[in-house]
Design an enzyme around this catalytic site. Structure first.
Site, PDB file in Angstrom:
ATOM      1  N   ASN A 165     -14.809   8.929   4.472  1.00 34.58           N
ATOM      2  CA  ASN A 165     -14.070   8.292   3.394  1.00 34.58           C
ATOM      3  C   ASN A 165     -13.977   6.804   3.676  1.00 34.58           C
ATOM      4  O   ASN A 165     -14.189   6.353   4.810  1.00 34.58           O
ATOM      5  CB  ASN A 165     -12.665   8.888   3.274  1.00 34.58           C
ATOM      6  CG  ASN A 165     -11.975   8.455   1.987  1.00 34.58           C
ATOM      7  OD1 ASN A 165     -12.559   8.507   0.912  1.00 34.58           O
ATOM      8  ND2 ASN A 165     -10.733   8.007   2.093  1.00 34.58           N
ATOM      9  N   TYR A 169      -6.771  -0.489   3.142  1.00 30.97           N
ATOM     10  CA  TYR A 169      -5.473  -0.336   3.788  1.00 30.97           C
ATOM     11  C   TYR A 169      -5.147  -1.665   4.440  1.00 30.97           C
ATOM     12  O   TYR A 169      -5.992  -2.242   5.146  1.00 30.97           O
ATOM     13  CB  TYR A 169      -5.518   0.784   4.846  1.00 30.97           C
ATOM     14  CG  TYR A 169      -6.209   2.016   4.334  1.00 30.97           C
ATOM     15  CD1 TYR A 169      -5.607   2.810   3.355  1.00 30.97           C
ATOM     16  CD2 TYR A 169      -7.495   2.351   4.767  1.00 30.97           C
ATOM     17  CE1 TYR A 169      -6.266   3.916   2.835  1.00 30.97           C
ATOM     18  CE2 TYR A 169      -8.150   3.455   4.258  1.00 30.97           C
ATOM     19  CZ  TYR A 169      -7.536   4.223   3.283  1.00 30.97           C
ATOM     20  OH  TYR A 169      -8.198   5.311   2.766  1.00 30.97           O
ATOM     21  N   ASP A 273       4.340  -6.419  -1.491  1.00 28.47           N
ATOM     22  CA  ASP A 273       3.285  -5.549  -2.006  1.00 28.47           C
ATOM     23  C   ASP A 273       3.049  -5.702  -3.496  1.00 28.47           C
ATOM     24  O   ASP A 273       3.631  -6.553  -4.165  1.00 28.47           O
ATOM     25  CB  ASP A 273       3.604  -4.092  -1.662  1.00 28.47           C
ATOM     26  CG  ASP A 273       2.374  -3.364  -1.137  1.00 28.47           C
ATOM     27  OD1 ASP A 273       1.389  -3.273  -1.887  1.00 28.47           O
ATOM     28  OD2 ASP A 273       2.395  -2.928   0.009  1.00 28.47           O
TER      29      ASP A 273
END
Length: 475
Positions: A165, A169, A273
């Site tokens: 995968n 991140y 974020d």
């Protein structure tokens, strides 16, 4: 033919005059992030920041800040149309005779062009760094309360057995050869890393643009994201095996960090974020860098976070188009789906051809089951509602929702850790809104009120008259 690497993509942007270069040095501390956000909010061009005050490698940013740059990466092909080819591969049937066998063989040969291909070497391995030094890579600090510098657009490749995968991140740099891997527990890569006896990663920068886009798309286990990427590109991704890690990664990338998880956990964050608030500080695994390879004069992509809509909004739009054909394969009653960029993946609108009582609830729970942390709010509407027309969606909610009957709340369900609305990280609730017209079984045994209608010939005649009126009013 697919755009093979980042440099080809950059040349294409320059030919369109959609990329600028900045020679004035900027600091990776706040300044780079502020510049990129402002460009994205204003719909500005992609940018190469040639120098930083900290003498890092050059930066390329705002690559996907406009949808037409996403389409350039796809060379004009619609992601949904390309992804629908994958359903043909899934639908291959067991041959019933010689003719069918030959036909199936030809189909497999056709699809073989999309499979990832291993190569012995590639441009990303042109140079092995004599000294491991993460401070040369343009990790940035975006917001004043962040404790350090973060790598924001590195693609982490990981494997578990025969499965692999890759995804984005954030990585907090904590030393010249160490960083913190912020992969949340529900992430597929986190599962692979935890299950592997020897957890190794390759963090790659500057792959071809389609692979960069696909890194931001959630594809559930066990589907091979690299195969889907190959289908979208029209040819398979070339991979080279790491020299110090048993992980394959794109051979045409700009730079790669090969590393291993040490078993340590340290405090990471807070980080400003994509929701526009600081996420919580929490312990995450440490990665020790074993080797760094790169091209000569590598160019490092950087992205930023903040209140929407930024670059990730177009990656969400791209991902929605990619997963739609796969979702329709699993849920054939699904007509359309929209994940609005402003909703950050937390809001999903789905239209269906409703066939039985409770059908809308089944769609809600199916979507939650496939990707648990997305779709905090799922709105299900009828097939004739345009899911991208917020006015039509609002009308469906207003006209067809009886709250006590049509709102489903599930508590204690996995959610994204970055969601600030829940006080318990990774655990929250979901709400589903059934805005479909109700069947008799859902309406006390009675027929649901009919929509108002008029005859088509009247509509056609009146439209011609109104067209004439509007033409005269404009003159």
């Amino acid at each position: 033919m697919a755009i093979k690497d980042l440099r080809t993509f950059i040349r294409a942007l320059e030919e369109r005059r959609d990329l600028i270069r900045i020679s004035e040095p900027l600091s990776v501390d706040l300044e780079v992030a502020a510049l990129l956000r402002e460009l994205m909010y204003r719909g500005g061009p992609a940018v190469i920041i040639e120098r930083t005050r900290e003498n890092t490698l050059p930066i390329v940013g705002n690559l996907f800040g406009k949808w037409d740059r996403v389409m350039l990466a796809m060379e004009g092909s619609d992601p949904e149309t390309m992804a629908s080819k994958l359903t043909d591969l899934v639908n291959l049937r067991i041959p019933q005779g010689l003719f069918d066998a030959l036909k199936s063989l030809n189909e497999l040969r056709r699809f073989s062009q999309y499979f990832p291909r291993s190569v012995g070497n590639g441009p990303v391995r042109e140079l092995r760094w004599d000294s491991i030094d993460l401070t040369r890579i343009p990790a940035i600090r975006q917001w004043v309360h962040e404790p350090g510098r973060f790598i924001t657009f590195g693609i982490t490749f990981v494997k578990y057995g025969d499965y692999r995968n890759f995804g984005y991140y954030r990585l907090q740099v904590i030393g010249r050869d160490r960083f913190v891997m912020h992969w949340q527990p529900w992430r597929r890569s986190a599962m692979y890393g935890e299950l592997s006896e020897r957890a190794e990663v390759a963090v790659v920068f500057g792959t071809d643009p389609v692979t960069m886009l696909m890194a931001g798309v959630s594809i559930p286990h066990p589907l091979d994201k690299l195969l889907i990427t190959g289908v979208l590109r029209g040819e398979g991704v070339e991979l080279v095996r790491g020299s110090t890690v048993d992980v394959e990664y794109p051979a045409n990338a700009e730079l790669v960090i090969e590393g291993e998880l040490t078993g340590e956990y340290v405090r990471e964050g807070p980080f400003g974020d994509h929701v526009g608030v600081y996420s919580i500080a929490k312990e995450y695994p440490v990665v020790r860098v074993k080797a760094i390879y790169s091209r000569r004069d590598p160019l490092i992509p950087v992205t930023v976070t903040g209140k929407p809509v930024l670059e990730d909004g177009n990656i969400i739009r791209f991902g929605t188009k990619v997963v739609k054909p796969l979702l329709k394969l699993i849920l054939p009653e699904l007509v359309d789906i929209e994940i609005p960029p402003e909703g950050l993946g937390y809001v999903i609108i789905a239209s269906i051809r409703k066939r039985y009582p409770g059908h809308a609830r089944r769609i809600m729970t199916a979507l939650w089951g496939l990707v648990p942390v997305l779709g905090k709010v799922v709105i299900v509407v009828d097939h004739d509602v345009d899911v991208r027309n917020w006015g039509q969606v609002m009308y469906a909610i207003a006209a067809h929702v009886n709250p006590s009957r049509d709102i489903l709340v599930i508590d204690n369900y996995p959610v994204e850790e970055l969601d600030p609305s829940t006080p318990i990280p990774n655990l929250g609730s979901k709400v589903g809104i059934d805005a479909t017209r109700k069947l008799p079984e859902e309406y006390g045994g009675r027929e649901y009120p009919m929509d108002v209608t008029t005859s088509n010939d009247v509509i056609d005649r009146v439209r011609r008259i109104v067209d004439s009126i509007m033409d005269r009013s404009r003159n």
